[in-house]
Structures are given as C-alpha cells and as structure tokens.
Design a protein around this motif. Structure first.
Motif: not given
Length: 189
Positions: A103-115
């Motif tokens: 899975s994409s780590l960013f899609e799992l745990v990074v909130p919108e606006g924090r990319h």
C-alpha cells in the motif's frame, strides 16, 4: 557458479487458493546452465519454519526480531509503497500487516493537506541522508494525532534503495507543553 554477492533474500505474503495468507521468505540466486545462459532459482520457506538455520539466517532472524521489537512504529518503503512494517506500526495505526504491504504509506497515514511535508522531508533526505519533523498523522479510524517522524535512506539489496520511516507518538508531550504554556501565561491569582 555465480557467487553469493548476486544472491538476494526476500520476504512476502503467499496467498493460497483458499484465501489464507502465509508469510514466506526465500532467496533468488542466478546460476549458469550449460549453454542456456543465466537462470533464476527461487527457494521459499515458511517464516515460521523450525528447520536448521544457517549463520546468515540467524543474523536475518536477529535483525527481524530487532525490527519487530522496536518501541517506535517503523516501516520500510520504496517509491512510497510499504515493503515492511513492524508490530508497533500495526498497533499504533490500527492496520494489519497484510493491509499495509504494497500500500501507499502516504494514503494510509498522511492526512490531506500534509502531503507537502512528505515531499519536503524526502528532499531533505536526498540532501542530508535523513530528516525529522513533528507533525500529525492519521489512525485507521481517521482520527489525527501528533507524531515525530524520522526518515532515512536504507539499502534494500541488489543495488535498490528505499527509506526507513519511524514514528513516535508525542501526544502526551504536546499536552504537557500546552499545560505548561497555559500555566506560564495565566496568573493563578
């Protein structure tokens, strides 16, 4: 025969026709066949196997246990995709290891606006070899919480590079800082 320097270990999940999933590890090693060029040999074994363990396997087992018993949540990624997670990552974020792998780590745990933070950290890693930031991440439930995130480059074998990402829950530290700041700014009289 081609030497051990071309040998690569791997771990993955093997999906059975019944839908059951078994963790397996193995080795991919090229060898020369008479007149036919190079072939790949794949040997897979259950990770829970109680077979005789070679010295390099003992080191791998030790490192695996060290990774899994770390007090911080840890994940190994390559191009943003999760290759490995430790027990604390599973406990902290609420996902199973099977849900995380690939899975994409960013899609799992990074909130919108924090990319943008993630992009900034990856640029810092390229420049300095590591990066650390205090930020917010997201549980499986969607609730956000304060964490310290550290990213470093790691060699994955076969010339491949990836990143180790470590998370430490800092909610209690942030709450204490807020209470101390409130106390300092508000006179009890």
């Amino acid at each position: 025969a081609i030497g051990d320097e071309h040998r690569q270990r791997f771990e993955c999940l093997f999906s059975h026709l019944s839908g059951a999933v078994t963790p397996v590890s193995g080795v991919v090693q090229p060898f020369e066949a008479a007149g036919d060029g190079v072939r790949l040999v794949l040997l897979m074994e259950s990770i829970d196997s109680t077979d005789t363990i070679a010295a390099s396997d003992c080191e791998d087992t030790f490192l695996e246990e060290l990774f899994n018993s770390a007090p911080e949540a840890m994940v190994i990624i390559q191009r943003g995709r999760i290759l490995r997670v430790n027990r604390e990552f599973v406990r902290m974020f609420g996902y199973s290891a099977a849900e995380c792998l690939g899975s994409s780590l960013f899609e799992l745990v990074v909130p919108e606006g924090r990319h943008h933070e993630t992009e900034m950290m990856l640029h810092m890693v390229e420049a300095d070899g590591k990066a650390t930031v205090e930020t917010v991440r997201r549980f499986r439930s969607g609730e956000e919480f304060d964490v310290s995130v550290a990213i470093t480059k790691v060699r994955l074998g076969g010339g491949q590079m990836g990143h180790s990402v470590t998370y430490r829950d800092i909610r209690q530290e942030k709450q204490l800082q807020a209470r101390l700041q409130h106390t300092a700014l508000h006179d009890s009289l």
